[in-house]
Write an enzyme that holds these catalytic residues in place. Sequence first.
Site, mmCIF file in Angstrom:
data_model
loop_
_atom_site.group_PDB
_atom_site.id
_atom_site.type_symbol
_atom_site.label_atom_id
_atom_site.label_comp_id
_atom_site.label_asym_id
_atom_site.label_seq_id
_atom_site.Cartn_x
_atom_site.Cartn_y
_atom_site.Cartn_z
ATOM 1 N N GLY A 233 52.500 -21.945 64.921
ATOM 2 C CA GLY A 233 53.996 -21.672 63.864
ATOM 3 C C GLY A 233 55.016 -21.930 64.180
ATOM 4 O O GLY A 233 54.710 -22.880 64.911
ATOM 5 N N SER A 234 55.965 -21.720 64.656
ATOM 6 C CA SER A 234 57.323 -22.842 64.542
ATOM 7 C C SER A 234 57.668 -22.777 66.548
ATOM 8 O O SER A 234 57.364 -22.295 67.094
ATOM 9 C CB SER A 234 58.554 -21.830 63.759
ATOM 10 O OG SER A 234 58.569 -20.818 64.832
ATOM 11 N N GLY A 238 57.395 -20.993 69.791
ATOM 12 C CA GLY A 238 55.685 -20.665 70.702
ATOM 13 C C GLY A 238 56.927 -20.320 71.936
ATOM 14 O O GLY A 238 56.258 -20.590 72.652
ATOM 15 N N GLU A 255 49.885 -24.606 68.974
ATOM 16 C CA GLU A 255 50.078 -25.373 67.127
ATOM 17 C C GLU A 255 51.582 -25.478 65.901
ATOM 18 O O GLU A 255 51.351 -23.725 65.722
ATOM 19 C CB GLU A 255 48.625 -25.075 66.348
ATOM 20 C CG GLU A 255 47.710 -25.310 67.221
ATOM 21 C CD GLU A 255 47.158 -26.829 66.186
ATOM 22 O OE1 GLU A 255 47.956 -27.536 65.532
ATOM 23 O OE2 GLU A 255 46.060 -26.671 67.238
ATOM 24 N N CYS A 289 52.442 -27.540 57.460
ATOM 25 C CA CYS A 289 52.852 -28.107 59.266
ATOM 26 C C CYS A 289 52.807 -29.783 59.140
ATOM 27 O O CYS A 289 53.506 -29.961 59.873
ATOM 28 C CB CYS A 289 52.000 -27.345 60.335
ATOM 29 S SG CYS A 289 50.038 -27.266 60.414
HETATM 30 P P1 NAD Z 1 57.377 -18.642 62.956
HETATM 31 O O1 NAD Z 1 57.194 -18.705 64.145
HETATM 32 O O2 NAD Z 1 57.996 -17.716 62.172
HETATM 33 O O3 NAD Z 1 56.171 -17.077 63.074
HETATM 34 C C1 NAD Z 1 54.120 -17.636 63.058
HETATM 35 C C2 NAD Z 1 53.706 -15.892 63.678
HETATM 36 O O4 NAD Z 1 54.252 -15.732 64.950
HETATM 37 C C3 NAD Z 1 54.174 -14.919 62.918
HETATM 38 O O5 NAD Z 1 52.819 -14.030 62.731
HETATM 39 C C4 NAD Z 1 55.202 -14.260 63.488
HETATM 40 O O6 NAD Z 1 54.677 -12.740 63.485
HETATM 41 C C5 NAD Z 1 54.517 -14.216 64.715
HETATM 42 N N1 NAD Z 1 56.050 -13.541 66.051
HETATM 43 C C6 NAD Z 1 56.989 -14.204 65.616
HETATM 44 N N2 NAD Z 1 57.871 -13.454 66.307
HETATM 45 C C7 NAD Z 1 56.925 -13.705 67.618
HETATM 46 C C8 NAD Z 1 57.548 -13.754 68.961
HETATM 47 N N3 NAD Z 1 59.049 -13.303 69.495
HETATM 48 N N4 NAD Z 1 56.283 -13.140 69.536
HETATM 49 C C9 NAD Z 1 54.932 -13.001 68.996
HETATM 50 N N5 NAD Z 1 55.087 -13.862 67.689
HETATM 51 C C10 NAD Z 1 55.877 -13.705 66.913
HETATM 52 O O7 NAD Z 1 56.394 -19.384 62.449
HETATM 53 P P2 NAD Z 1 56.359 -19.708 60.325
HETATM 54 O O8 NAD Z 1 57.844 -18.781 59.511
HETATM 55 O O9 NAD Z 1 54.548 -18.119 60.530
HETATM 56 O O10 NAD Z 1 55.483 -20.078 59.650
HETATM 57 C C11 NAD Z 1 55.937 -21.843 60.013
HETATM 58 C C12 NAD Z 1 55.961 -22.228 61.099
HETATM 59 O O11 NAD Z 1 54.401 -22.415 61.815
HETATM 60 C C13 NAD Z 1 56.451 -24.434 60.891
HETATM 61 O O12 NAD Z 1 56.749 -24.564 61.979
HETATM 62 C C14 NAD Z 1 54.961 -24.962 60.747
HETATM 63 O O13 NAD Z 1 54.539 -26.300 60.717
HETATM 64 C C15 NAD Z 1 53.833 -24.015 61.862
HETATM 65 N N6 NAD Z 1 52.506 -24.434 61.307
HETATM 66 C C16 NAD Z 1 52.265 -25.212 62.478
HETATM 67 C C17 NAD Z 1 50.833 -25.433 62.314
HETATM 68 C C18 NAD Z 1 49.464 -25.801 63.283
HETATM 69 O O14 NAD Z 1 48.494 -26.065 62.896
HETATM 70 N N7 NAD Z 1 50.392 -26.816 63.784
HETATM 71 C C19 NAD Z 1 49.992 -24.810 60.908
HETATM 72 C C20 NAD Z 1 50.605 -24.068 60.047
HETATM 73 C C21 NAD Z 1 52.102 -24.147 60.506
#
Ligand code: NAD
Length: 483
Positions: A233-234, A238, A255, A289
């Site tokens: 995720g973001s 992270g 990731e 990503c």
């Molecule tokens: P996000 O960080 O908003 O959310 C990702 C996940 O984390 C979701 O399931 C969300 O519910 C959960 N989450 C949110 N806050 C949390 C917390 N405090 N504790 C635990 N879990 C929590 O990201 P997004 O908007 O869903 O995805 C987009 C981001 O993900 C972009 O930055 C993208 O580059 C990245 N991404 C990376 C990869 C990779 O493999 N490197 C792949 C896909 C997406």
Amino acid sequence: MSEFLSDGLARNYVAGSWAEGDRGAVIAVEDPGTAEHFADAAQAGEVTLANALESARQSFERGDLADMQPSARGRMLLRVAREIRAIAAEGADILCRESGKTLSAARDEFEEAALYFEYYGGVADKIEGKSIPLGSDYVDYSVFEPHGVSAQIVPWNFPVSIAARSLAPSMAAGNSTIVKSPELDPIALALLGKALERAEVPAGAVSILNGVGGDLGACLVASSEIDQIVFTGSVPTGQAILRAAAETVTPSLMELGGKSAAVVFKDADIDGLMASLQSGIFFNAGQVCSAMARVLVHRSIYDDVVERAVSLADGLRAGHGMENPEHTPVISDLQLSRIEALIATGEREGVRVAAGGVRLDRKGYYWAPTILADVAPSARVAQEEIFGPVTCITPFDTEAEAIAIANGTEFGLVAGVFTRDLSRSHRVARKLRAGQVFVNEWFAGGISTPFGGVGKSGFGREKGLEALYNYVRTKNIAISLKG
Ligand code: NAD
């Protein structure tokens, strides 16, 4: 309407059964292609989480997966692959509607998920330890053992394939796993529970919970009942998860995002580059990503590349994902507003909006395919992840300058080199700060090629054999033969 959604509600898959939300709570899920309500997901809370944690622990202690014959564990993963293919048509329909992606991309995502289970199913009985020579008085060997309970948090851009990417090696290694689906499009991933159920994965070995990130996700990663965190995720999320992991000293795989650059030299095949640009930044409306978020072009061909990129962007046909158009909506109104705000900063910083740069005038969350030209490497649009169908084009004069610009963000997920010069391609690929470098084809590689970031793009690797070793820990056993 699909059989899974016969009453419009996707339940949580916990301890081998299907659970309503805590106190009947639901997450309303929209269709980004119409901005209308699509269906609901039963929202897991404390009670469901406690149930998932307890059943995961019990399954692990019973040795449901860890003590299964490794070859039988492998066959179980192959059964999951088969069952994923059996639900793929129903799942793709759901995924298309809840995420906005095309129906064909949604089908591909289920196929990719099946491929992960096949790949890791094939290696479940090949996780071999080693014997270490200590002389004739000792027998010493190292074994790989599973962590225990793996908590996996999945983003919304590829919920099914990213979940499979982590879940399959986790299961192959013998862990119990709790998957937290993304709240914006949780339903196709919930359906994956059906494939696990039909493949007779032992109850409790895998749970899939629908929940809100800052609530259920935060509780899951902070739990002392988990033994590993896998987060995709973001960066800000992270970082929050790593702070929670620091408290419990839980090993984590991160990731995160990217701002990846393609470096285009003057001898590049421009037709090939345009094909890569189309998939690199406009596939999935740029919500990838590893998207081609920046294009660095040698000044001698800069005007030509900008012109061709503009005509590519202007020519893409937008539509609802079910029509399999060339251009699809972004996930939400919030995402649309974020893109709009970042592009406005770019315009204030002197960036030229050469194509797009506006919302499309249609129902749903559509942003026009956008080409930003003359982008200074320090501009915010060149430094921050936009996560939409927007790329930034910047000219360069020398190879060294191009490498410096490409490496000049806090991210380092992937990068690309476009040239017909073999020596240059190797030389530049080695110097680019990224976990993976594509030469002459963006997204070259596949499920067997290691993937992951450096810098704020994260650490650890997914995909390939390399990923498997994130899901085990080493134990050394040293035996004295004296006496
Ligand atoms: P996000 O960080 O908003 O959310 C990702 C996940 O984390 C979701 O399931 C969300 O519910 C959960 N989450 C949110 N806050 C949390 C917390 N405090 N504790 C635990 N879990 C929590 O990201 P997004 O908007 O869903 O995805 C987009 C981001 O993900 C972009 O930055 C993208 O580059 C990245 N991404 C990376 C990869 C990779 O493999 N490197 C792949 C896909 C997406």
